[in-house]
Design a protein around this motif. Sequence first.
Motif, short mmCIF file in Angstrom:
data_model
loop_
_atom_site.label_atom_id
_atom_site.label_comp_id
_atom_site.label_asym_id
_atom_site.label_seq_id
_atom_site.Cartn_x
_atom_site.Cartn_y
_atom_site.Cartn_z
N GLY A 36 3.76 1.78 -1.07
CA GLY A 36 3.37 0.62 -2.26
C GLY A 36 2.16 0.19 -2.02
O GLY A 36 1.41 0.21 -3.17
N GLU A 37 1.22 0.34 -1.07
CA GLU A 37 0.00 -0.07 -0.95
C GLU A 37 -1.01 1.19 -1.14
O GLU A 37 -1.94 1.03 -1.50
N GLY A 38 -0.20 2.45 -1.15
CA GLY A 38 -1.33 3.49 -1.12
C GLY A 38 -1.31 4.30 -2.30
O GLY A 38 -1.48 5.43 -2.35
N GLY A 39 -0.72 3.59 -3.26
CA GLY A 39 -0.71 4.35 -4.60
C GLY A 39 0.57 5.17 -5.12
O GLY A 39 0.44 6.03 -5.86
N GLY A 40 1.70 4.84 -4.42
CA GLY A 40 2.79 5.53 -4.73
C GLY A 40 2.88 7.09 -4.56
O GLY A 40 2.68 7.46 -3.43
N SER A 41 2.65 7.86 -5.61
CA SER A 41 3.20 9.29 -5.48
C SER A 41 1.85 9.76 -4.75
O SER A 41 1.77 10.91 -4.13
N THR A 42 0.75 9.34 -5.02
CA THR A 42 -0.84 9.59 -4.28
C THR A 42 -0.42 9.95 -2.67
O THR A 42 -0.82 10.92 -1.95
N PHE A 43 0.01 8.74 -2.26
CA PHE A 43 0.04 8.28 -0.86
C PHE A 43 1.60 9.49 -0.27
O PHE A 43 1.16 9.96 0.60
N GLU A 194 10.63 3.24 -13.86
CA GLU A 194 9.25 2.63 -13.19
C GLU A 194 9.11 3.20 -11.89
O GLU A 194 8.20 3.56 -11.33
N ALA A 195 10.25 3.06 -11.04
CA ALA A 195 10.38 3.59 -9.78
C ALA A 195 9.90 5.06 -9.47
O ALA A 195 9.12 5.45 -8.62
N LEU A 196 10.61 5.94 -10.45
CA LEU A 196 10.48 7.19 -10.30
C LEU A 196 8.93 7.57 -10.84
O LEU A 196 8.23 8.54 -10.17
N THR A 197 8.53 7.02 -11.79
CA THR A 197 7.32 7.10 -12.16
C THR A 197 6.14 6.62 -11.08
O THR A 197 5.19 7.46 -10.63
N PHE A 198 6.41 5.85 -10.44
CA PHE A 198 5.76 5.22 -9.34
C PHE A 198 5.39 6.13 -8.34
O PHE A 198 4.60 6.46 -7.55
N MET A 199 6.75 6.70 -7.86
CA MET A 199 6.93 7.58 -6.85
C MET A 199 6.52 8.84 -6.77
O MET A 199 5.97 9.79 -5.85
N PHE A 200 6.73 9.62 -7.96
CA PHE A 200 6.61 10.94 -8.20
C PHE A 200 5.50 11.42 -9.28
O PHE A 200 5.22 12.66 -9.56
N HIS A 201 4.75 10.35 -9.98
CA HIS A 201 3.77 10.64 -11.08
C HIS A 201 2.45 10.41 -10.57
O HIS A 201 2.06 9.15 -10.38
N PRO A 202 1.67 11.24 -9.94
CA PRO A 202 0.41 11.11 -9.34
C PRO A 202 -0.57 10.18 -10.18
O PRO A 202 -0.83 10.51 -11.24
N ASP A 203 -1.08 9.16 -9.47
CA ASP A 203 -2.39 8.61 -9.96
C ASP A 203 -3.48 9.14 -9.22
O ASP A 203 -3.78 8.92 -8.16
N TRP A 204 -4.13 10.16 -10.00
CA TRP A 204 -5.36 10.78 -9.55
C TRP A 204 -6.55 10.16 -9.12
O TRP A 204 -7.29 10.69 -8.03
N SER A 205 -6.56 8.90 -9.72
CA SER A 205 -7.87 8.17 -9.33
C SER A 205 -7.53 7.46 -7.51
O SER A 205 -8.59 7.38 -7.01
N ALA A 206 -6.25 7.53 -7.13
CA ALA A 206 -6.15 7.01 -6.02
C ALA A 206 -6.47 8.03 -4.74
O ALA A 206 -6.64 7.63 -3.79
N PHE A 207 -6.77 9.15 -5.27
CA PHE A 207 -7.08 10.24 -4.33
C PHE A 207 -8.71 9.98 -3.94
O PHE A 207 -9.03 10.73 -2.91
N THR A 208 -9.34 9.05 -4.36
CA THR A 208 -10.78 8.94 -4.03
C THR A 208 -10.84 7.64 -3.11
O THR A 208 -11.91 7.17 -2.53
N ASP A 209 -9.63 7.19 -2.81
CA ASP A 209 -9.54 5.91 -1.90
C ASP A 209 -9.29 6.61 -0.28
O ASP A 209 -8.27 7.13 -0.19
N PRO A 210 -10.28 6.55 0.59
CA PRO A 210 -10.00 6.94 1.79
C PRO A 210 -8.90 6.20 2.52
O PRO A 210 -8.33 6.95 3.42
#
Length: 442
Positions: A36-43, A194-210
């Motif tokens: 939840g804190e790590g950007g969903g699918s990015t995490f 919403e849950a499936l989108t959150f879990m499996f649809h990548p938020d590419w901007s979150a990949f820049t967060d160390p």
Amino acid sequence: MNKEREHWGSRWGFILAAMGSAVGLGNIWRFSYAMGEGGGSTFLIIYLLSVILIGFPVMMIEFTIGRRAQTDAIDAFKKLAPKSFWVIAGGMGVLAAFIILSFYGVIGGWSLKYIFSYLTGGVSGNTETYFTEFVGSTFEPIGWQFLFMGITVAIVMLGVQKGIETSSKWMMPILSILLIVLAGYSLTLGGAGEALTFMFHPDWSAFTDPSVYFAAVGQAFFTLSLGMGIMLTYGSYLSPNEKLTSSAAYIIILDTLFAIIAGLVVFPALFAFDLDPTQGAGLVFIVLPTIFEGISGIGLVVGVAFFILLALAALSSGISLLEVVVAYLIRRLGVSRKLATLGIGFIIFLVGVPSSLSQGAVSIEVFGDPFLDFMDKFSGSLLLPLGGLIVAIYGTWSWKSDELLEHTDLKGVAWAPAFLFFAKFVAPIAILIILVFGMLSW
């Protein structure tokens, strides 16, 4: 002593027991909280890569050390690398298992309390007040903690085959069925899209967060029970001829599936009720009971099923943590399994009492943290990554590459060079970063 050492009754008994260790509270609530804190699918993407590229090599090394030594976590290093400092890794593993179980027993007791509450009418009213009043009382949480530790001790006291293996063979199927049924029901509540989108649809901007990388790698490392002597100890009950590669693969795949399905239990329900998924322990003991109360008709049934799931997950991990310490005491003191289990189980219970009291009944703090939080951070931020780092370095740098591949049953396998690269370089560096980052955050 080694000739009389217990062994698993079957390969699948070992796999289920090791999987039971890995599938714990971290899979049921920590994974969802971290995701939840790590950007969903990015995490999730980084987590999956970490499990394969870091978790698998370290697990293979732990299994190999245990299978070769056929003894407990500390004696294994004395046997394989006498008169060296590597034994500190085994000591850290035993200490970490002791400390983690001391506060795991507290949370396991909370799970049993909630099962009882749902069976006798449910958690009604303000769920936050209910939780606060329960953990803030002096004697009730300690009583439930004692019950949880008593069940754990009873199973471990029966031995490797009759206790740990047998309990895993019935607990893991029940866990699987409960998890799948709850996930299926949660997907019908209205928040599935919403849950499936959150879990499996990548938020590419979150990949820049160390911080997402640190959280995902840390979750991958800790969810597989690495660095605490469990996989080494369980590996020591294997026959020297048992193949490791497929067993480790099964454990990692099944553990990861458990975590993902647990997300399908939590996130659809949270989105359906428009609730925040980043609330840590409160996600389980405050937020989810609020959801169960809002489910008309079968809220009590769903509630008791979920907390049975949580208690079984805590128990399966608690058994493995206790076995690490018991195996050491049996070898070190030469006592019976019954005496070692009863004695150390009671001591761990006593050490856990301050963790229980520190949640409200008594102000017990260490460096500004409640005692339970301190024990969690001390083991999670220091002991586990440091012990895991030493294990990884020992297995990859004290053995020659050919020896490592032979010991891990990978000699002649096409992807062996890739395994060597990730085991020797990527895994130790990643664990070191997690260690440093964890200590700085602490």
